[in-house]
Write a protein that holds these residues in place. Structure first.
Motif, PDB file in Angstrom:
ATOM      1  N   ASP A 138       0.825  -1.202   0.000  1.00 33.87           N
ATOM      2  CA  ASP A 138       0.000   0.000   0.000  1.00 33.87           C
ATOM      3  C   ASP A 138       0.864   1.259   0.000  1.00 33.87           C
ATOM      4  O   ASP A 138       0.656   2.182  -0.766  1.00 33.87           O
ATOM      5  CB  ASP A 138      -0.873  -0.012   1.271  1.00 33.87           C
ATOM      6  CG  ASP A 138      -2.330   0.140   0.919  1.00 33.87           C
ATOM      7  OD1 ASP A 138      -2.602   0.586  -0.212  1.00 33.87           O
ATOM      8  OD2 ASP A 138      -3.184  -0.175   1.759  1.00 33.87           O
ATOM      9  N   THR A 139       1.853   1.242   0.904  1.00 34.97           N
ATOM     10  CA  THR A 139       2.747   2.387   1.009  1.00 34.97           C
ATOM     11  C   THR A 139       3.451   2.659  -0.308  1.00 34.97           C
ATOM     12  O   THR A 139       3.503   3.789  -0.779  1.00 34.97           O
ATOM     13  CB  THR A 139       3.817   2.100   2.074  1.00 34.97           C
ATOM     14  OG1 THR A 139       3.176   1.575   3.212  1.00 34.97           O
ATOM     15  CG2 THR A 139       4.575   3.335   2.423  1.00 34.97           C
ATOM     16  N   LEU A 140       3.987   1.594  -0.883  1.00 33.45           N
ATOM     17  CA  LEU A 140       4.752   1.776  -2.112  1.00 33.45           C
ATOM     18  C   LEU A 140       3.882   2.308  -3.237  1.00 33.45           C
ATOM     19  O   LEU A 140       4.345   3.083  -4.065  1.00 33.45           O
ATOM     20  CB  LEU A 140       5.403   0.451  -2.523  1.00 33.45           C
ATOM     21  CG  LEU A 140       6.559   0.037  -1.640  1.00 33.45           C
ATOM     22  CD1 LEU A 140       7.060  -1.336  -2.035  1.00 33.45           C
ATOM     23  CD2 LEU A 140       7.676   1.053  -1.742  1.00 33.45           C
ATOM     24  N   SER A 141       2.615   1.912  -3.262  1.00 36.11           N
ATOM     25  CA  SER A 141       1.774   2.426  -4.335  1.00 36.11           C
ATOM     26  C   SER A 141       1.553   3.927  -4.146  1.00 36.11           C
ATOM     27  O   SER A 141       1.561   4.677  -5.118  1.00 36.11           O
ATOM     28  CB  SER A 141       0.452   1.663  -4.378  1.00 36.11           C
ATOM     29  OG  SER A 141      -0.265   1.877  -3.200  1.00 36.11           O
ATOM     30  N   HIS A 142       1.412   4.373  -2.900  1.00 36.69           N
ATOM     31  CA  HIS A 142       1.276   5.810  -2.666  1.00 36.69           C
ATOM     32  C   HIS A 142       2.543   6.554  -3.048  1.00 36.69           C
ATOM     33  O   HIS A 142       2.505   7.629  -3.628  1.00 36.69           O
ATOM     34  CB  HIS A 142       0.927   6.082  -1.202  1.00 36.69           C
ATOM     35  CG  HIS A 142      -0.468   5.723  -0.838  1.00 36.69           C
ATOM     36  ND1 HIS A 142      -0.878   4.426  -0.665  1.00 36.69           N
ATOM     37  CD2 HIS A 142      -1.572   6.480  -0.651  1.00 36.69           C
ATOM     38  CE1 HIS A 142      -2.164   4.406  -0.377  1.00 36.69           C
ATOM     39  NE2 HIS A 142      -2.612   5.644  -0.369  1.00 36.69           N
ATOM     40  N   VAL A 143       3.663   5.944  -2.700  1.00 30.91           N
ATOM     41  CA  VAL A 143       4.939   6.579  -3.022  1.00 30.91           C
ATOM     42  C   VAL A 143       5.120   6.658  -4.535  1.00 30.91           C
ATOM     43  O   VAL A 143       5.542   7.683  -5.074  1.00 30.91           O
ATOM     44  CB  VAL A 143       6.102   5.787  -2.390  1.00 30.91           C
ATOM     45  CG1 VAL A 143       7.422   6.277  -2.913  1.00 30.91           C
ATOM     46  CG2 VAL A 143       6.059   5.906  -0.891  1.00 30.91           C
ATOM     47  N   SER A 144       4.742   5.590  -5.213  1.00 26.35           N
ATOM     48  CA  SER A 144       4.987   5.609  -6.658  1.00 26.35           C
ATOM     49  C   SER A 144       4.044   6.585  -7.352  1.00 26.35           C
ATOM     50  O   SER A 144       4.330   7.051  -8.444  1.00 26.35           O
ATOM     51  CB  SER A 144       4.893   4.208  -7.252  1.00 26.35           C
ATOM     52  OG  SER A 144       3.569   3.808  -7.369  1.00 26.35           O
ATOM     53  N   LEU A 145       2.943   6.919  -6.688  1.00 28.89           N
ATOM     54  CA  LEU A 145       2.070   7.963  -7.226  1.00 28.89           C
ATOM     55  C   LEU A 145       2.843   9.287  -7.279  1.00 28.89           C
ATOM     56  O   LEU A 145       2.757  10.033  -8.262  1.00 28.89           O
ATOM     57  CB  LEU A 145       0.828   8.109  -6.349  1.00 28.89           C
ATOM     58  CG  LEU A 145      -0.270   9.021  -6.880  1.00 28.89           C
ATOM     59  CD1 LEU A 145      -0.848   8.456  -8.159  1.00 28.89           C
ATOM     60  CD2 LEU A 145      -1.365   9.191  -5.836  1.00 28.89           C
ATOM     61  N   ALA A 146       3.606   9.553  -6.220  1.00 25.61           N
ATOM     62  CA  ALA A 146       4.461  10.742  -6.227  1.00 25.61           C
ATOM     63  C   ALA A 146       5.446  10.658  -7.383  1.00 25.61           C
ATOM     64  O   ALA A 146       5.737  11.658  -8.047  1.00 25.61           O
ATOM     65  CB  ALA A 146       5.193  10.871  -4.902  1.00 25.61           C
ATOM     66  N   GLY A 147       5.946   9.447  -7.633  1.00 21.07           N
ATOM     67  CA  GLY A 147       6.870   9.256  -8.751  1.00 21.07           C
ATOM     68  C   GLY A 147       6.223   9.575 -10.085  1.00 21.07           C
ATOM     69  O   GLY A 147       6.852  10.168 -10.957  1.00 21.07           O
TER      70      GLY A 147
END
Lengths: 234, 306
Positions: free
Chosen positions: B40-49
């Motif tokens: 979940d966290t990584l998907s939010h982070v990759s949204l920033a990407g």
């Protein structure tokens, strides 16, 4: 032969050291016990020896064997954290994973390993339950399975943290005999943390007792008196 | 079937199929290592990407991919620092990633519109480039798993004993996190940021309830993932719903039905066989089992006391 040594180890979890200038030696082919009252840093000492914790100062050395290899160490922790009821392995699968250390990534799991898993499970009396899910076992049974897994590693050194907790007297005696057998017949070294020194004494080669010093630190006393019956063979 | 006449549907099925194999596979390990929120966290982070990529003028998918991998490494690092309460690292990174994504999004108004397809996924969104990314990640994960499954099993069971047994826990844990980041980023265009973790968590949750062993749990999770994905994509095409949410709801339905069935089966079994007692005679423990008739060449050894 000197297998491992700790020299002048100082270690603490925060500012205060819990282990102060601990020195300890472990010889190969010995059944050794480490004891002391609660909070005497027994588990901490084991973890320092195993390299899970890094000491503030001092030196831990594990000698290589004749073939120049690092000894294979089997470790049975006090409480195995992952032993929640959800872990989906069967008893057999888990003990089988002990063989992976020696097999590496690709070597086939063959008849020899199969037999090894079987004899390990039989040694702890759990062969009949090999198809059960480990989550369904009782605490004492889980402990046995963990010991069997460590045995399946064919370790040079077996390190157990309070392995007999929760066992009845007969089981404990059987366990000591099993360990003694592995030391004498298979040339292994066994180090265990225990509170039941009196009953383990007849089986031991050496015991180390951690005691509180006057100043508040912990001192280490080695006693060999217990080896009268099974004295070192040299 | 009419839907395969469209090229975008073929692409969606290829992409979905590959993701539905690797996401549940990794999911099992993540659930057992108590790291499932990492997805979940990584998907939010990759949204920033994605936002960074769009603003810098590079491909947003590539931006999302790179940042997800970097995020995975940071989380792993923090997890080792916050031993005992490793979830903290997840909370820190998740909020950080989402906040950054929102701020960056507001800077580029053109991005705002295409963002909904990143948030909720879209079957028309799978470009050929993305299909290549997904294919590469698929192969990487499968090869990694095939090579590392023994040590992975060991660190999943217990990190300390694995480390003492000679496994490079740190390295393994980091590479595993990186692959999780890659998988999350690759799955994003189809299932959407908000629901990537559903594809990792739900099949694993169901499989772990039913499987009799570890291998069977892996097989079950992947099968459930595939059924959910193909069923979800088909429904999504005909009913015109967002694919990610459809897949997630379908998987959730499987989970609920599965739990219900399991309850009923247990009850029936219990009624039939009320006196089920575990047959373990505790006094036989530790005794040598000297069955000489064994076929396997186990040597029965005699303990010599004295």
């Amino acid at each position: 032969m000197l297998l491992a040594s700790m020299q002048d180890i100082v270690f603490g979890y925060d500012r205060e050291p819990v282990v102060n200038r601990l020195s300890m030696e472990i010889y190969s082919n010995e059944f050794m016990a480490l004891s002391g009252p609660n909070g005497a840093a027994k588990t901490t000492s084991l973890k320092l020896l195993l390299g899970i914790l890094k000491p503030w100062s001092g030196r831990v050395q594990i000698n290589r064997n004749d073939k120049g290899k690092r000894p294979v160490i089997g470790y049975v922790p006090q409480q195995v954290a992952s032993f929640n009821s959800g872990f989906p392995s069967t008893v057999f699968e888990l003990v089988r994973s002990g063989c992976y250390m020696r097999l590496g990534l690709f070597k086939r799991f063959g008849d020899k390993q199969e037999a090894l898993v079987r004899s390990s499970l039989e040694a702890v009396g759990m062969w009949e339950l090999r198809d059960r899910k480990i989550g369904e076992l009782s605490g004492g049974q889980k402990q046995r399975v963990c010991i069997a897994r460590a045995l399946a590693q064919e370790p040079d050194v077996l390190i157990l943290d309070e392995p007999t907790t929760g066992m009845d007297l007969e089981s404990r005696k059987g366990f000591y005999e099993l360990m003694r057998h592995h030391v004498k017949q298979h040339g292994r070294t066994v180090v265990m943390v225990t509170h039941g020194l009196e009953e383990a004494e007849p089986y031991l080669d050496r015991m180390i007792r951690l005691e509180r010093e006057e100043g508040g630190g912990w001192a280490c006393l080695t006693t060999s008196s217990c080896s009268a019956r099974f004295g070192p063979e040299e | 079937m009419g839907m395969f006449d469209y090229e975008f549907m073929q692409r969606a099925f290829w992409a979905g199929g590959m993701i539905a194999v690797i996401a549940p596979l990794l999911g099992i390990y993540l659930v057992l290592r108590r790291q499932i929120l990492m997805a979940d966290t990584l998907s939010h982070v990759s949204l920033a990407g994605v936002a960074i990529g769009a603003i810098l003028g590079i491909n947003p998918s590539v931006g999302g991919f790179v940042i997800a991998v970097a995020g995975a490494l940071v989380i792993e690092r923090l997890r080792q620092n916050f031993r005992g309460y490793g979830e903290v690292s997840i909370a820190v990174i998740m909020t950080g990633g989402l906040a950054l994504a929102l701020v960056l999004m507001s800077m580029d108004s053109g991005l705002n519109r295409s963002f909904s397809s990143y948030l909720f996924g879209s079957i028309v969104a799978v470009s050929t480039t993305q299909l290549w990314i997904i294919g590469t990640v698929f192969l990487l994960v499968l090869i990694y798993w095939a090579v590392m499954r023994r040590p992975l099993y060991n660190i999943t069971f217990d990190e300390e004993t694995a480390q003492i047994g000679g496994t490079h826990v740190r390295w393994l844990s980091q590479t595993f996190s990186v692959l999780t980041g890659m998988t999350v980023a690759a799955a994003m265009p189809i299932v959407g940021v908000l629901l990537v973790s559903a594809l990792m968590a739900l099949p694993a949750a169901l499989a772990l309830r039913f499987a009799r062993g570890f291998t069977s749990a892996l097989i079950m999770a992947v099968s459930i993932g595939l059924i959910g994905m193909f069923g979800g994509l088909t429904t999504s095409y005909y009913v015109n719903t967002p694919p990610g949410a459809t897949v997630a709801l379908l998987l959730l339905a499987f989970l609920l039905i599965g739990m219900g069935v399991q309850r009923i089966v247990y009850r029936i079994r219990r009624d039939k066989d009320p006196g089920y007692v575990v047959d373990v005679d505790s006094r036989r423990f530790w005794q040598r089992q000297s069955r000489s008739s064994q076929k396997s060449n186990v040597k029965t050894e005699v303990l010599n006391k004295n």
